[in-house]
Design an enzyme around this catalytic site. Structure first.
Site, PDB file in Angstrom:
ATOM      1  N   SER A 117       6.555   6.156   3.369  1.00 33.09           N
ATOM      2  CA  SER A 117       6.456   5.248   4.518  1.00 33.09           C
ATOM      3  C   SER A 117       5.878   3.756   3.955  1.00 33.09           C
ATOM      4  O   SER A 117       5.146   3.547   3.074  1.00 33.09           O
ATOM      5  CB  SER A 117       5.588   5.906   5.544  1.00 33.09           C
ATOM      6  N   TYR A 141      -2.258   8.685   8.499  1.00 33.83           N
ATOM      7  CA  TYR A 141      -0.907   8.955   8.117  1.00 33.83           C
ATOM      8  C   TYR A 141      -0.510   8.288   6.883  1.00 33.83           C
ATOM      9  O   TYR A 141       0.091   8.728   5.805  1.00 33.83           O
ATOM     10  CB  TYR A 141       0.093   8.475   8.981  1.00 33.83           C
ATOM     11  N   LYS A 145       0.593   9.844   3.069  1.00 40.40           N
ATOM     12  CA  LYS A 145       1.921   9.483   2.290  1.00 40.40           C
ATOM     13  C   LYS A 145       1.525   9.150   1.111  1.00 40.40           C
ATOM     14  O   LYS A 145       2.419   9.424   0.090  1.00 40.40           O
ATOM     15  CB  LYS A 145       2.774   8.504   3.148  1.00 40.40           C
TER      16      LYS A 145
END
Length: 323
Positions: A117, A141, A145
Site C-alpha cells: 500500500s 494499517y 503493510k
C-alpha cells in the site's frame, strides 16, 4: 498448476482472479467473505471460505491443489479504522501473512506477490513518490503493510522465497459489470452511495495548497492493476529478477474536486459538494512514479479519469438496480 489468490472475492482480488483466467492461468481463491462477495468469484474457480490465520486450512489447500504461487491480497484494509483497532489489524495483516508464509514454506511453494500500500509512505514531503521515498507509515494499517514487506524480504533470505510487493495508491473503476468497490471508506463508493440515496457528497477540506484547494491523489484503474499482477506472477514463474517492491502510480494525479465534477458529468446528477473540515493527517498531495513498474510489469494508465468514473458508476448503478 494454479495460483492461490487470498482475498480473491474482494473488489481488487476478484479483478485479479478474472485477469488470471483471461491469461489462461488457473486460480484457487481463499476468502472469508467478510468484506468480499462470493458472487464476484467466477463459478469455475474453486472458492475456499476461510482465513489466512487458519494454518491447518492453508496446509489442506496446498495439499489438495497444485499451487505454484500465491497472490496475497487478503487483509484488513481500513487505515482509519486501524487506529481504533490496532491489534485486530496486526493479527489480520501481520500474523496472517506470517501464517501464510509458514504454510507456503512447509508446502514448498516459493513464489508470492504481495498486496502492499501507499500507506507505507505516510505523508511524504516530495512531489513524486518513488520506491526509495522514506517509509513513515502513520497508521497501524500502513505499519502492518510495511512489516508484511519485511516478512517477505526476510523469508527470501532464509528460504529463497521469490517475491515482490505492489504498493497500491487509489484503486478505482471496474473492469466488469458485476464487480464493484463496496468499501464503506473509499471515495468512489461514498460518493455514489450518497447520490443514490439522494444525499449530497462531501469534500473534506478545500483550503489545501493545490490548484483547486482539494486534496490530490493518484487514481488507478483496477483493470490496469490486475494486469500487472498477472505479469508479476508470470515473471516470477519464469525466474526473472524483480524489484522487491513497485509503486503502481500514475505520475500525475487528480484532485477530489476534479473527481466530483467528473462524477456529476458522468451520472447526470448536478450537485455542489458540501465542504466539511479537513480530516486529520490528510496530506495535500500524494502522487507516485510508476516508472519501475512500467519497465518490469507492463504497467501503464490505459484509462482516462472519465473512463474510471464511467466504469465504476456503471457497475455500481447496475448493482443498485439489481437490489
Amino acid at each position: 498448476m494454479a495460483w492461490l489468490v487470498t482475498g480473491g472475492a474482494g473488489y481488487i482480488g476478484a479483478h485479479v482472479v478474472r485477469a488470471f483466467g483471461e491469461a489462461g492461468i488457473d486460480t484457487v481463491v481463499l476468502d472469508d467473505v467478510s468484506s468480499g462477495h462470493e458472487s464476484f468469484v467466477p463459478a469455475e474457480v474453486p472458492l475456499v471460505r476461510g482465513t489466512i490465520l487458519d494454518g491447518a486450512l492453508l496446509q489442506d489447500i496446498f495439499a489438495t491443489h497444485e499451487i505454484s504461487g500465491v497472490m496475497h491480497i487478503a487483509g484488513f484494509k481500513y487505515a482509519g479504522v486501524s487506529v481504533q483497532r490496532p491489534l485486530h489489524t496486526y493479527e489480520q495483516n501481520v500474523t496472517g501473512t506470517a501464517t501464510l508464509l509458514a504454510a507456503m514454506a512447509d508446502a514448498g511453494v516459493g513464489r508470492i506477490v504481495f498486496s502492499s500500500s501507499a500507506a507505507v509512505y505516510g505523508t511524504p514531503d516530495v512531489d513524486l513518490v518513488t520506491e526509495d521515498t522514506q517509509k513513515a507509515p502513520e497508521s497501524p494499517y500502513g505499519e502492518s503493510k510495511l512489516i508484511g514487506e519485511w516478512l517477505l524480504r526476510d523469508q527470501g533470505v532464509a528460504t529463497g522465497l521469490r517475491h515482490t510487493s505492489l504498493r497500491y495508491f487509489n484503486v478505482v473503476g471496474s473492469g466488469y459489470p458485476d464487480v464493484y468497490d463496496t468499501s464503506p471508506h473509499n471515495l468512489f463508493p461514498l460518493v455514489f452511495d450518497a447520490l443514490l440515496a439522494g444525499r449530497t457528497p462531501r469534500i473534506n477540506g478545500d483550503d489545501y495548497p493545490t490548484p483547486d484547494g482539494t486534496c490530490v491523489r493518484d487514481y488507478l484503474h483496477v483493470a490496469d492493476l490486475a494486469h500487472s499482477h498477472v505479469v508479476a506472477a508470470r515473471r516470477l514463474e519464469s525466474g526473472d529478477e524483480l524489484e522487491s517492491a513497485y509503486n503502481l502510480g500514475s505520475g500525475d494525479g487528480a484532485s477530489v474536486g476534479e473527481i466530483m465534477s467528473t462524477v456529476a458529468e458522468v451520472t447526470g446528477i448536478d450537485f455542489t459538494p458540501e465542504i466539511a473540515p479537513r480530516r486529520a493527517g490528510d496530506p495535500a498531495r500524494i502522487v507516485a512514479s510508476g516508472e519501475l513498474a512500467a519497465r518490469d510489469l507492463d504497467w501503464k494508465m490505459r484509462y482516462t479519469l472519465r473512463q474510471m468514473v464511467e466504469s465504476a458508476w456503471s457497475a455500481r448503478h447496475a448493482a443498485s438496480n439489481a437490489d
